[in-house]
Design an enzyme around this catalytic site. Structure first.
Site, PDB file in Angstrom:
ATOM      1  N   HIS A 257     -41.051 -62.321   6.569  1.00 58.07           N
ATOM      2  CA  HIS A 257     -41.531 -61.461   5.222  1.00 58.07           C
ATOM      3  C   HIS A 257     -42.863 -61.822   5.114  1.00 58.07           C
ATOM      4  O   HIS A 257     -43.389 -62.977   4.681  1.00 58.07           O
ATOM      5  CB  HIS A 257     -40.546 -61.616   4.156  1.00 58.07           C
ATOM      6  CG  HIS A 257     -39.116 -61.231   4.264  1.00 58.07           C
ATOM      7  ND1 HIS A 257     -38.034 -62.048   3.840  1.00 58.07           N
ATOM      8  CD2 HIS A 257     -38.740 -60.271   5.169  1.00 58.07           C
ATOM      9  CE1 HIS A 257     -36.904 -61.594   4.283  1.00 58.07           C
ATOM     10  NE2 HIS A 257     -37.271 -60.387   4.832  1.00 58.07           N
TER      11      HIS A 257
ATOM     12  N   GLU B 179     -44.266 -63.509   2.112  1.00 53.91           N
ATOM     13  CA  GLU B 179     -44.103 -64.957   1.789  1.00 53.91           C
ATOM     14  C   GLU B 179     -45.084 -65.783   2.441  1.00 53.91           C
ATOM     15  O   GLU B 179     -44.693 -66.708   3.373  1.00 53.91           O
ATOM     16  CB  GLU B 179     -42.549 -64.878   2.111  1.00 53.91           C
ATOM     17  CG  GLU B 179     -41.740 -63.996   1.258  1.00 53.91           C
ATOM     18  CD  GLU B 179     -40.141 -64.302   1.847  1.00 53.91           C
ATOM     19  OE1 GLU B 179     -39.467 -63.401   1.384  1.00 53.91           O
ATOM     20  OE2 GLU B 179     -39.961 -64.532   3.178  1.00 53.91           O
TER      21      GLU B 179
ATOM     22  N   HIS C  47     -38.775 -69.275   4.476  1.00 54.52           N
ATOM     23  CA  HIS C  47     -38.906 -68.296   3.658  1.00 54.52           C
ATOM     24  C   HIS C  47     -39.804 -68.582   2.314  1.00 54.52           C
ATOM     25  O   HIS C  47     -39.897 -69.703   1.959  1.00 54.52           O
ATOM     26  CB  HIS C  47     -37.680 -67.228   3.221  1.00 54.52           C
ATOM     27  CG  HIS C  47     -37.284 -66.497   4.278  1.00 54.52           C
ATOM     28  ND1 HIS C  47     -37.114 -65.282   4.357  1.00 54.52           N
ATOM     29  CD2 HIS C  47     -36.763 -66.932   5.589  1.00 54.52           C
ATOM     30  CE1 HIS C  47     -36.527 -64.883   5.375  1.00 54.52           C
ATOM     31  NE2 HIS C  47     -36.317 -65.830   6.388  1.00 54.52           N
TER      32      HIS C  47
ATOM     33  N   GLU D 252     -36.004 -71.704   1.595  1.00 54.66           N
ATOM     34  CA  GLU D 252     -36.730 -70.899   0.517  1.00 54.66           C
ATOM     35  C   GLU D 252     -37.650 -71.861   0.008  1.00 54.66           C
ATOM     36  O   GLU D 252     -37.139 -72.910  -0.610  1.00 54.66           O
ATOM     37  CB  GLU D 252     -35.971 -70.263  -0.270  1.00 54.66           C
ATOM     38  CG  GLU D 252     -34.589 -69.327   0.293  1.00 54.66           C
ATOM     39  CD  GLU D 252     -35.383 -67.835   0.492  1.00 54.66           C
ATOM     40  OE1 GLU D 252     -36.464 -67.711   0.215  1.00 54.66           O
ATOM     41  OE2 GLU D 252     -34.523 -67.133   0.779  1.00 54.66           O
TER      42      GLU D 252
HETATM   43 ZN   LIG Z   1     -37.799 -63.833   2.758  1.00 50.97          ZN
END
Ligand SMILES: [Zn+2]
Length: 1170
Positions: free
Chosen positions: A821, A824, A918, A1003
């Site tokens: 992504h 990010e 992420h 994350e």
């Molecule tokens: Zn992500």
């Protein structure tokens, strides 16, 4: 409550229903009153559960039947009904069943002339109306007309009754049909007039509750479109806006301001974003017939011209109600089909296709005859490096040693361990290293070519001869755009006729760079510029953003999260509303527009900021000057898409120093943001950089994030229907530090594709080739034609004897990926930390390299990162939703990453750990998502036959370790649930199809931590990089815990990790007093949304009515404005009050015996004249 008492209560209630004896009824009511006068709603719920509501309603019906109801019983009965009814969820139904609506209405009518009695009736009416069906029935039977007879303009008389009437009206207006009826009868205008009147006359703010009550009526009535339209037509916006201005200085008036602001936001006429189309300014022709999002989304123009009238009210209202479906859906999203959860290796492509991935695993087939070549190569590189002034020469420290004071011990251990004795042994004749490397993807030489180019290049020629004078250093700094000319990367065919100018400029750059050389570890402006030249972007970037070029060095301090000022959002929203009320104040000048190239080249209007973002990861689409120091900004949608706006990165210049500029990014899309919880954006000042502080810092004040009045109609995801899309505003103000500066603002620390590529160049050049096996290959070319690098990192074999070579080949794999992504960027900083640690001389890293072979794809979505996307690739797809069936054409990076994983799995070498890095925009901390069948089934409430479902709990080991060793990591934030909506993510597919038990998404917060060492501090790149290195440490410990290891390894590890444990223990102790709490954010200080139920509903509302009843009772004595008490009665009233006070039960008593003094209270009312 004891069984006996329970039956006692039931006896009381049944007697209440059947008895006709006035004294008996009075006594029972008195006992109930006393029972409920104490404490919480729990008692009331108990009474409700024993049939209290029914009994009271029955008693009411009986009492009302008599021609002249006895008020001695009626009033306490009504009070009890009001208190019990409002906490009984089914009260409305029970009222209907007892056919009591008519009774209550007629009682109310009958008592219009007696305010105390009327007030009691109105309370019950209000409680009945809180059930929508009952409320609608009351409305049909004329309840609202009745109430408007009671609600008067400002008057000090009967305020209690007026208040009760307004409360009842507000409850009635929660029914949409009542609201419609009220609008049609002109009540909305009437409410506005009443509100204005009370506002104007209540100078001393004695009747805030009446004013707020009237606003609540307006709030509910404007829930329907007809209400909003009528509100606008009645100049409601102006009236409320003006009245709020009078209230702002008084904190007591917050309830009024909040409700009024809520109405203003809701009624603000909806508009489309001021762009030609919401579709991205950039499009990319996809290979084959593939099309991105359906074009209907893009054909916004037709609707823009104004057929918004055609929206049906029904659809509209549904939307208001179903606002946050998205967030609620998650709860029922768990995969509960055991067969779907079970790992079942399947292949999405022909098996023979996997063979080609062998070339990406050359380490398995290497015989290391060429070890010497490796060191030769190193030597030649070193030679080259030395001869060039601009080449980076970085001492590679242990990656963590410089980062955290806790880690300083590592330097010691380096010396303790001494030099590696094996180092001398790498004298092996060279053989064909390159031959085996050649494979269909391999652009092996590319890296070296670019590095060479970087060193040879005069990349800083001047292209615009007219402005070459800027290169005198002093004047240069005055021209804020100077560096663009200096660092212009595309300069192959310079036509500059003035050789002096060119020389001067390149000298200047050399000077500057020399001055700063070595300042920033693992960064080289020359390498960056060289890499950036090769980047293929849709807009064809020709400029570099200074921060990416020059580099970023984290500041030596961390910033705490920003404290939110009281009423901040409200002030900002009112500022927005002011544009509507006072349109003359709005400048409305477009100062930057990606869709209108002429706006880019024309000189900026005087006194106006200049914006720019046509560089890697930049994505500003439009900037509109709203007021002198305020700008609305619109971000570009992802390429080939019409959505995904949250990330931003742009350049600003021509600012005035020390003036707060307000920026509003008006097309954000997420439902909430950490910007509401203390997160700041980041800023980089070119001047600061040149003064020796090259850094992104957290910046911005008065930051908040809220739903605005912009709307977009878009195709529903998958459904084919039309769904309304809402936009949110991120607002912040910035004071720029210098005059004539160039500043960059971004959502988070930018990390571009060129940053990554040049970082890899530096790592490769600076590693110790005798110890670090490093190979950079190209996994594939992206759609946009950029290479997606794949790294292989492990330790060189100890020697070339068979045992060591065998050990080398049999090391388990760890597969890491990041940045699928593009928005990010935190994921890239964590990956940077991982990579630097892995190639470092840190003894833990050395050990780790001997334990694993790392396969790393540091950027899975280069095109997205390059073109400033938030979420997607050039195909307009979220690549982390393509893992189930990636297309080789549209999603090449995913297709080949998966192919390589398949290959490893097919030769029995599936990785021990897979982790995809992420960033998480809504949560704090760093945490892992993993996969567990059992936890998923349990969470979903499924019966789990543990005999059938067996599961290795090894997936929990790594997060547990990280919780101990990584200060930013929080185990409590981790989740191991498998959601249906995540079925096509890397984590779930690798877990299910490759059978990797430890398959994770990591994350990282954009904001801060809620626990531990960094609690309350905003994370910087240093902490993110540290997370990357601690992740590696976690892997080593995992290896020691889970896999068989050699004695030697264990001994080395023990030496290193004991120390480590000591450190972490200390860190743990330091923060152990911070209690663990849920990682869910507390509710926002202010509602970011204005469509959801107001916080005034629920328990708070109960308390309000309770208080209203209580106040009425305790003040009966001083009630001079109510005709219920005349001076003649004062004496007895005073006595009554005394009785009332003495009747308050002692704190621990539950119920008073029959005939308690409380009885006097009821009788006291009886004694007041009618
Ligand atoms: Zn992500």
């Amino acid at each position: 409550m004891a069984e006996q008492e329970a039956s006692g209560l039931q006896v009381l209630l049944s007697t209440l229903q059947s008895s006709c004896d006035k004294d008996v009824i009075l006594n029972i009511l008195s006992v109930l009153t006393d029972l409920l006068s104490l404490g919480t709603g729990r008692r009331i719920h108990y009474v409700v559960s024993k049939g209290g509501s029914e009994a009271l309603l029955q008693a009411l019906a009986t009492a009302a039947q008599t021609e002249l109801p006895d008020h001695g019983t009626l009033l306490p009965l009504l009070r009890l009904l009001a208190r019990v009814g409002q906490r009984d969820r089914k009260f409305g139904l029970k009222v209907q069943k007892a056919e009591a609506t008519d009774i209550i209405l007629s009682l109310t009518r009958r008592h219009l002339g007696h305010h105390l009695h009327l007030t009691h009736c109105l309370w019950v009416l209000r409680v009945c109306a809180s059930n929508v069906t009952t409320g609608t029935m009351l409305g049909i039977n004329g309840a609202m007309e009745l109430l408007f007879k009671v609600i008067t303009p400002y008057s000090k008389r009967h305020v209690r009754t007026v208040r009760a009437a307004i409360g009842a009206l507000a409850a009635l207006l929660k029914s949409k049909s009542n609201s419609r009826r009220a609008v049609n009868r002109g009540y909305l205008g009437e409410l506005l007039r009443l509100y204005q009147d009370w506002h104007r006359n209540d100078v001393s703010n004695n009747y805030i509750y009446i004013r707020r009550g009237l606003l609540l009526c307006l709030k509910y009535i404007t829930n329907i479109q007809l209400g909003r339209e009528t509100f606008l037509g009645s100049r409601g916006m102006e009236i409320l806006f003006t009245s709020v201005q009078d209230c702002l200085s008084c904190k007591n008036l917050d309830p009024i301001i909040t409700t009024a602001t809520h109405i203003l936001r809701k009624c603000y006429p909806k508009e489309h974003l001021p762009v030609v189309t919401v579709r991205s300014s950039y499009s990319f022709p996809l290979p084959g017939n593939a099309s991105a999002e359906p074009p209907c989304e893009g054909s916004e123009g037709k609707w823009l011209k104004g057929d918004s009238e055609s929206e049906g009210e029904e659809e509209d209202e549904k939307d208001w109600d179903n606002e946050d479906v998205e967030s609620k859906e998650e709860d029922c999203d768990l995969e509960t089909d055991v067969n779907k959860l079970r790992s079942r290796p399947v292949l999405d492509r022909p098996e023979q296709e996997l063979e080609k991935y062998e070339a990406l695993c050359a380490e398995l087939f290497q015989n290391f005859q060429e070890l010497e070549f490796e060191s030769e190569e190193k030597k030649s590189l070193e030679d080259r490096t030395e001869s060039l002034p601009s080449a980076p020469s970085h001492f590679i420290p242990s990656a963590t040693s410089v980062k955290h004071p806790n880690c300083r011990w590592r330097n010691q251990s380096v010396t303790e361990m001494g030099p590696d004795p094996g180092e001398q042994d790498f004298k092996v004749p060279l053989q064909s290293w390159r031959k085996k490397e050649e494979c269909i993807w391999d652009k092996n030489d590319e890296n070296r070519d670019i590095a060479e180019k970087a060193q040879d290049k005069e990349f800083c020629e001047e292209k615009d001869p007219a402005r070459s004078h800027v290169f005198a250093l002093c004047s240069l700094l005055k021209d804020s755009a100077w560096y663009k000319k200096v660092f212009y990367p595309h300069c192959e065919a310079s036509i500059d006729p003035s050789p002096e100018g060119r020389l001067e400029s390149s000298d200047l750059v050399r000077n500057l760079l020399e001055k700063h050389r070595g300042d920033i570890p693992f960064h080289s402006p020359c390498f960056y510029a060289a890499r950036a030249q090769c980047v293929k972007s849709i807009p064809g970037y020709r400029e570099l953003a200074f921060p990416d070029f020059w580099g970023h060095q984290p500041p030596p301090y961390s910033k705490p999260v920003l404290e939110r000022k009281h009423g901040l959002q409200r002030d900002k929203v009112l500022d927005d509303v002011r544009r509507l009320i006072q349109p003359g104040d709005v400048i409305g000048r477009t100062v930057f527009d990606l869709d209108d190239p002429s706006s880019l080249s024309s000189p900026a209007a005087p006194g106006c900021l200049t914006f720019f973002s046509k560089f890697e990861s930049g994505n500003l689409r439009k900037a509109i000057q709203v007021r002198e120091f305020e700008y609305d900004l619109i971000m570009n949608a992802d390429v080939n898409s019409s959505q995904h706006h949250q990330w931003f990165y742009f350049e600003v210049c021509d600012m005035k120093p020390a003036v707060p500029y307000r920026f509003n990014i008006i097309n954000c899309e997420k439902l909430n943001s950490q910007f509401n919880y203390g997160m700041q954006l980041v800023m980089y000042s070119v001047r600061e950089a040149l003064q020796g502080r090259p850094r992104w810092t957290r910046a911005g004040q008065e930051i908040c994030y809220y739903k605005n009045h912009y709307r977009c109609r878009s195709a529903a995801a998958g459904g084919g229907g039309v769904r309304r899309r809402f936009y949110y505003t991120l607002t912040f103000s910035i004071k720029f530090p210098h005059k004539d500066d160039v500043c960059y603002l971004a959502y988070h620390y930018p990390y571009t594709y060129s940053t990554m590529m040049s970082h890899l160049d530096i790592l490769e050049q600076n590693r110790n080739p005798r110890k670090v096996y490093w190979r950079q290959q190209t996994l594939c070319q992206t759609l946009g034609g950029n290479p997606c690098p794949l790294l292989t990192i492990t330790a060189m074999p100890e020697s070339k004897n068979r045992d060591d070579l065998e050990q080398f080949c049999s090391r388990p794999y760890v597969f890491l990926t990041a940045r699928v992504h593009p928005g990010e960027s935190n994921a890239s900083w964590v990956m940077k930390g991982t990579l630097e640690f892995l190639v470092s001389s840190d003894p833990i890293a050395e050990l780790l390299r001997k334990c694993f072979i790392f396969k790393i794809v540091p950027m899975l979505n280069p095109d997205g990162v390059i073109n400033g996307n938030l979420r997607c690739s050039l195909s307009g797809d979220d690549l982390n939703r393509q893992w189930l069936a990636p297309s080789s054409q549209l999603h090449p990076t995913i297709y080949h990453a998966k192919g390589l994983l398949y290959y490893l799995s097919s030769i029995g070498r599936a990785p021990l750990v897979f982790c995809d890095y992420h960033g998480h925009s809504q949560k704090k901390n760093v945490f892992l998502y993993g996969c567990s069948i059992k936890e998923t089934l349990w969470q979903a409430g499924c019966m789990v036959d543990t005999a059938v479902v067996t599961e290795d709990v090894g997936y929990r080991t790594l997060p547990k370790i990280l919780d101990k060793v990584a200060p930013a990591f929080v185990m409590n934030s981790c989740s191991f649930l498998v959601e249906k909506s995540r079925a096509s993510t890397a984590r779930v597919v690798v877990w299910k199809e490759m059978g990797v038990l430890r398959s994770y998404t990591m994350e990282s917060t954009y904001c801060s931590c809620s626990h531990g060492l960094y609690r309350g501090l905003q994370l910087g790149t240093q902490e993110l990089e540290e997370m990357g290195s601690k992740f590696c440490l976690g892997l080593l410990i995992l290896h020691l815990k889970s896999l068989p290891c050699s004695k030697e390894l264990m001994a080395q590890a023990a030496l290193l990790l004991d120390l480590e444990e000591e450190i972490t223990d200390r860190a743990q102790r330091r923060c152990s007093n911070s209690s663990l709490e849920s990682d869910d954010e507390p509710p926002c200080a202010e509602e970011i949304d204005y469509d959801t139920a107001s916080s005034s509903d629920g328990e708070e509302e109960f308390l309000e009515l309770d208080q209203e009843i209580q106040e009425c009772l305790s003040c009966v004595e001083g009630e001079t404005e109510d005709e219920g008490v005349t001076t003649g009665q004062t004496c007895s009233s005073r006595a009554l009050r005394g009785l009332y006070i003495s009747s308050q039960p002692a704190p621990n008593s539950t119920a008073l015996p029959l005939g308690s003094p409380a009885l006097g209270l009821c009788r006291g009312f009886e004694s007041s004249p009618v």
